[in-house]
Design a protein around this motif. Structure first.
Motif, PDB file in Angstrom:
ATOM      1  N   UNK A 133       2.468   2.662  29.409  1.00 38.62           N
ATOM      2  CA  UNK A 133       1.629   3.785  29.858  1.00 38.62           C
ATOM      3  C   UNK A 133       1.735   5.001  28.941  1.00 38.62           C
ATOM      4  N   UNK A 134       2.940   5.235  28.399  1.00 44.67           N
ATOM      5  CA  UNK A 134       3.110   6.436  27.575  1.00 44.67           C
ATOM      6  C   UNK A 134       2.724   6.213  26.111  1.00 44.67           C
ATOM      7  N   UNK A 135       2.250   4.991  25.781  1.00 41.92           N
ATOM      8  CA  UNK A 135       1.886   4.689  24.389  1.00 41.92           C
ATOM      9  C   UNK A 135       0.378   4.572  24.182  1.00 41.92           C
ATOM     10  N   UNK A 136      -0.402   4.975  25.183  1.00 40.41           N
ATOM     11  CA  UNK A 136      -1.858   4.825  25.080  1.00 40.41           C
ATOM     12  C   UNK A 136      -2.484   5.793  24.072  1.00 40.41           C
ATOM     13  N   UNK A 137      -1.759   6.848  23.691  1.00 41.27           N
ATOM     14  CA  UNK A 137      -2.296   7.806  22.710  1.00 41.27           C
ATOM     15  C   UNK A 137      -2.536   7.167  21.350  1.00 41.27           C
ATOM     16  N   UNK A 138      -1.783   6.103  21.055  1.00 41.35           N
ATOM     17  CA  UNK A 138      -1.834   5.502  19.706  1.00 41.35           C
ATOM     18  C   UNK A 138      -3.241   5.009  19.372  1.00 41.35           C
ATOM     19  N   UNK A 139      -3.927   4.453  20.369  1.00 42.74           N
ATOM     20  CA  UNK A 139      -5.247   3.850  20.135  1.00 42.74           C
ATOM     21  C   UNK A 139      -6.324   4.884  19.780  1.00 42.74           C
ATOM     22  N   UNK A 140      -6.084   6.145  20.084  1.00 43.32           N
ATOM     23  CA  UNK A 140      -7.103   7.174  19.832  1.00 43.32           C
ATOM     24  C   UNK A 140      -6.956   7.864  18.478  1.00 43.32           C
ATOM     25  N   UNK A 141      -5.891   7.531  17.749  1.00 45.77           N
ATOM     26  CA  UNK A 141      -5.631   8.178  16.456  1.00 45.77           C
ATOM     27  C   UNK A 141      -6.173   7.331  15.301  1.00 45.77           C
ATOM     28  N   UNK A 142      -6.375   7.999  14.156  1.00 42.34           N
ATOM     29  CA  UNK A 142      -6.649   7.288  12.903  1.00 42.34           C
ATOM     30  C   UNK A 142      -5.333   7.165  12.146  1.00 42.34           C
ATOM     31  N   UNK A 143      -5.174   6.047  11.430  1.00 39.63           N
ATOM     32  CA  UNK A 143      -3.899   5.784  10.736  1.00 39.63           C
ATOM     33  C   UNK A 143      -4.160   5.424   9.279  1.00 39.63           C
ATOM     34  N   UNK A 144      -3.271   5.884   8.407  1.00 38.82           N
ATOM     35  CA  UNK A 144      -3.434   5.633   6.973  1.00 38.82           C
ATOM     36  C   UNK A 144      -2.270   4.787   6.445  1.00 38.82           C
ATOM     37  N   UNK A 145      -2.630   3.781   5.666  1.00 41.28           N
ATOM     38  CA  UNK A 145      -1.639   2.915   5.008  1.00 41.28           C
ATOM     39  C   UNK A 145      -1.864   3.017   3.504  1.00 41.28           C
ATOM     40  N   UNK A 146      -0.779   3.145   2.746  1.00 41.32           N
ATOM     41  CA  UNK A 146      -0.992   3.189   1.294  1.00 41.32           C
ATOM     42  C   UNK A 146       0.195   2.628   0.522  1.00 41.32           C
ATOM     43  N   UNK A 147      -0.100   2.270  -0.718  1.00 37.87           N
ATOM     44  CA  UNK A 147       0.941   1.742  -1.600  1.00 37.87           C
ATOM     45  C   UNK A 147       0.549   1.995  -3.053  1.00 37.87           C
ATOM     46  N   UNK A 148       1.520   1.917  -3.939  1.00 40.19           N
ATOM     47  CA  UNK A 148       1.279   1.945  -5.387  1.00 40.19           C
ATOM     48  C   UNK A 148       1.780   0.618  -5.952  1.00 40.19           C
ATOM     49  N   UNK A 149       1.029   0.059  -6.876  1.00 45.69           N
ATOM     50  CA  UNK A 149       1.479  -1.187  -7.507  1.00 45.69           C
ATOM     51  C   UNK A 149       1.162  -1.130  -9.001  1.00 45.69           C
ATOM     52  N   UNK A 150       1.960  -1.829  -9.770  1.00 40.02           N
ATOM     53  CA  UNK A 150       1.810  -1.789 -11.235  1.00 40.02           C
ATOM     54  C   UNK A 150       1.089  -3.030 -11.740  1.00 40.02           C
ATOM     55  N   UNK A 151       0.241  -2.832 -12.752  1.00 32.51           N
ATOM     56  CA  UNK A 151      -0.418  -3.952 -13.421  1.00 32.51           C
ATOM     57  C   UNK A 151      -0.113  -3.889 -14.912  1.00 32.51           C
ATOM     58  N   UNK A 152       0.211  -5.054 -15.483  1.00 33.46           N
ATOM     59  CA  UNK A 152       0.495  -5.103 -16.926  1.00 33.46           C
ATOM     60  C   UNK A 152      -0.802  -5.340 -17.704  1.00 33.46           C
ATOM     61  N   UNK A 153      -0.709  -5.129 -19.003  1.00 31.90           N
ATOM     62  CA  UNK A 153      -1.869  -5.330 -19.877  1.00 31.90           C
ATOM     63  C   UNK A 153      -2.351  -6.779 -19.792  1.00 31.90           C
TER      64      UNK A 153
END
Length: 795
Positions: A45-65
């Motif tokens: 009941x106290x976790x229903x706020x989660x569904x109304x928010x926007x969430x961001x996921x991010x990462x950095x990754x390396x690429x070689x030549x």
């Protein structure tokens, strides 16, 4: 290459936290100790706020030549839940809007040598759904969930909590390829007989320029010239003396492994593997005197389907491992099932589930993901669903386990039977529009898409389950039937013996989980009917009252809480035994029984036979007995007791039918012996006893023992509460650390074995007959075995 090291944050908050991918925002919040355990107590009941928010996921990754030198680099998301904007190095490369689809972005032009930045913004599915709902001039049942192509059960169900998740719920990776890749493989059976099988493989290959390739299927190779872009090439493959794929109980689930590989001048380009089961399946619907048949033929033989409906095994899907799916299917097999229905309010399961079904001989009734409502029919929605169908049918169609594709769960019944028109005050124009939208998706787009994707032998489509609602008499004479007069209608269990349809694809009754399960998700002081924590782990509005009402009818209601849990399981098992055996006795009029439901998505009181942790309830042990290929079943029919033998095997069975009337302390009161043959694949009433013949006996203290060869069953003449049981002296003898022998001086009804170290007993919740010695295998050495029987709860 897998993309890793993700962080997440609530939109507009700068603090970032470690994220697990695949995952969900709820599990990430929990792992970072930002919220309490969603399943524990009343936390939901106290976790229903989660569904109304926007969430961001991010990462950095390396690429070689050298990596960037590949001609093609695809960014692949196998699952984004659900509304997601994907940024690659600051540019929007994708707007996703369907949890069930795979998203592939041609990413090379957006990538660079060195560090790259990938960010996914998840918009609240609840808010998006509400925005979509406002675009209509009328209200659809179930509000915002129907506009969102996402697992519907996450919005709350009568066995599941409301956790509307967001996140990267399946793997994300970069795929490097140069000149060619295999996009899809499908096959059809051109010929199948005892001498040979001829398969035709259609391989979809994407090439970046015109080229000649070798296509190799196992040891056979052919050369093809391909044009730039997508190519569909066909190649036949022959198998001598093929072994057929059979469902559990009727033969081996034979599989042939295949590797499909493409090469150019001996240079490997790509390959895919699949296991193929050779079999034919048909759905037979023929008019007869009663209405219309509904049964499956496997390899030309009619098969009675025995099984259950399956729901997602967790509210947080990335927590479901291949092992979870494997054990779910293994538990179905152990209980003598041959079909599972993947219910339409959940998700299309991971490959592991279908691979387990292929290997263990379990047929699959596959719903598309729609349940218990009406859905929009605008062009954008229909096109989105079409792509979802294409993605999932292409992924699943090679599995021999898939028997039937079904449009939805209970939408048609809901529209015709549940009073929505009145409830939502639809005008004639609204009703026409809503029904036309329904037809557009389930009578036109889905079947037409299946026609374009599947060979004829894999294309069995059923628009809605059930075909007709349980309140109408035709529901029992044609199509498949969901019978809910018991539970929802409060009808007695005995009504199951009268309300038998052609294929019973849903029916059920709740039973509580064991004490150990409840102790994992609530404090000891909350283990009572009045606590909020306990109430929260029952999602049916009148669930506990309904269990209690039925318990009062059939059992002495225990005062002790732990005894109550045990008797609630016996009650569930008893009701379902009556249903299953009525369905099987009605063979061949009825040719299928799939109970509601096999499993749970969290620890809860529900209709399941396995609890969330995979523990067998009394019901699952009963299912194993009631689904045996050869079943003895006694029915009370007016002035007689009839003894039925039901044989699902493809050969007849002969032997002695032995009937004994015994007192609870083991005295023989009456006996008869007959030689019988039960024909293959049949249900026959073999023996009748006039009630008049037994009127001199006290039926509250006697039972009928029926034996046919090694099969045995016992029948009690009165309800459990009316049995005059005496205290059993139950002895448990250890034979070795994994084997026990159990015996009793008098009848011990519904013997329940338990151990504090969570031992699995091969048999449990069984009737132990007077002076019988029963050998039981254990999954591991037990610390101390506790024994309970029904007598202990009747004080």
């Amino acid at each position: 290459m897998s993309i890793e090291n993700w962080t997440f944050n609530k939109q507009n908050e700068s603090k970032k936290h470690k994220a697990t991918i695949p995952g969900t925002v709820h599990t990430d919040l929990f792992q970072n100790q930002l919220i309490p355990d969603p399943f524990f107590g009343n936390n939901e009941k106290q976790l229903q706020w989660i569904e109304n928010e926007n969430w961001e996921y991010e990462t950095h990754f390396a690429l070689s030549k050298s990596e960037l030198k590949n001609q093609n680099i695809d960014l692949e998301f196998e699952g984004l839940d659900t509304y997601a904007t994907v940024f690659l190095n600051g540019k929007v490369v994708l707007e996703a809007d369907n949890m069930f689809r795979k998203w592939i972005i041609s990413a090379k032009s957006h990538l660079k040598i060195g560090t790259n930045h990938l960010k996914v913004v998840f918009h609240s599915a609840v808010q998006k759904g509400k925005e979509e709902a406002k675009k209509l001039s009328y209200t659809l049942p179930e509000k915002e969930r129907v506009f969102v192509r996402k697992a519907q059960y996450q919005f709350g169900w009568d066995w599941g909590p409301r956790f509307v998740t967001a996140g990267i719920w399946k793997k994300v990776q970069l795929k490097f390829w140069n000149s060619a890749k295999i996009e899809n493989i499908k096959y059809s059976q051109i010929e199948l007989n005892d001498k040979k099988a001829v398969l035709e493989f259609t391989t979809e290959i994407y090439v970046s320029k015109v080229k000649t390739i070798q296509l190799k299927i196992n040891e056979k190779t052919e050369v093809f010239n391909l044009k730039k872009g997508k190519n569909k090439i066909k190649m036949q493959y022959e198998i001598a003396n093929p072994k057929l794929w059979w469902c559990n109980g009727l033969g081996d689930a034979n599989l042939y492994p295949f590797t499909v590989e493409i090469n150019q001048k001996k240079q490997f380009l790509d390959s895919k593997k699949l296991n193929i089961g050779l079999r034919t399946i048909e759905l037979i619907q023929e008019k007869d005197q009663a209405g219309k048949s509904f049964y499956f033929k496997l390899n030309g033989k009619s098969v009675f389907m025995k099984g259950a409906n399956v729901v997602p095994p967790d509210s947080f899907l990335p927590r479901v491992s291949d092992t979870t799916y494997f054990s779910l299917v293994e538990n179905a097999k152990k209980a003598n099932m041959n079909m599972l229905r993947v219910w339409g309010g959940g998700v299309y399961f991971d490959d592991a589930f279908y691979e387990a079904c292929d290997a263990k001989g379990i047929l699959v009734w596959q719903d598309f993901m729609f349940a218990c409502s009406m859905y929009p029919g605008d062009e954008e929605f229909v096109e989105n669903v079409k792509q979802e169908v294409i993605d999932n049918v292409n992924r699943l169609q090679n599995h021999p386990s898939i028997a039937i594709w079904c449009g939805n769960n209970e939408n048609d019944e809901g529209w015709h039977n549940w009073g929505w028109q009145k409830q939502f005050n639809y005008s004639k124009a609204d009703s026409t529009q809503i029904w036309n939208d329904y037809k557009k998706v389930f009578h036109e787009m889905i079947p037409n898409t299946l026609d374009s994707l599947l060979p004829k032998e894999k294309n069995i489509y059923w628009s809605s389950s059930p075909s007709i609602g349980w309140g109408r008499k035709e529901s029992l004479t044609q199509g498949d039937s969901h019978y809910w007069g018991v539970w929802w209608g409060k009808e007695p269990f005995e009504i199951y013996e009268k309300k038998v349809g052609r294929f019973m694809s849903e029916y059920g009754f709740q039973g509580m989980p064991n004490l150990e399960t409840l102790q994992k998700i609530m404090h000891n002081e909350d283990l009572n009917f009045t606590s909020e924590a306990f109430k929260n782990h029952q999602k049916h509005p009148t669930g506990y009252e309904t269990i209690n009402e039925y318990m009062e009818r059939d059992y002495v209601v225990p005062k002790d809480f732990e005894d109550y849990l045990y008797v609630s399981q016996l009650l569930q098992a008893r009701g379902m035994k009556i249903a299953i055996e009525a369905h099987r006795r009605a063979k061949p009029y009825c040719m299928g029984t799939l109970f509601w439901q096999l499993n749970d998505c969290w620890p809860v009181t529900s209709w399941s036979s396995l609890d969330y942790y995979g523990n067998w309830k009394a019901f699952h042990y009963q299912v194993k007995r009631s689904f045996e290929n050869l079943l003895i079943s006694v029915a009370d029919e007016n002035e007689k007791f009839k003894v039925y033998l039901i044989n699902d095997n493809f050969e007849s069975s002969s032997g002695k039918l032995e009937l004994e009337l015994l007192s609870f302390d083991g005295k023989l009161l009456w006996k008869t012996l007959k030689e019988f043959t039960v024909q293959e694949n049949a249900s026959t009433a073999f023996y009748e006893i006039l009630k008049e013949d037994f009127k001199s006996f006290n039926l509250q203290q006697t039972f009928l023992k029926v034996k046919f060869n090694e099969f045995q069953s016992q029948y009690f003449f009165v309800k459990p509460k009316d049995l005059k049981l005496s205290k059993p002296n139950i002895q448990v003898k250890t034979i070795d650390e994994l084997t026990i022998e159990i015996s009793s001086d008098v009848l011990a009804k519904d013997v329940f074995l338990s151990s504090e170290n969570q031992v699995f007993f091969e048999d449990n919740y069984f009737d132990l007959l007077p002076n019988e010695k029963r050998i039981i295998k254990l999954s591991k050495a037990a610390k101390e075995i506790k024994v309970k029987s029904l007598f202990d709860t009747m004080k």
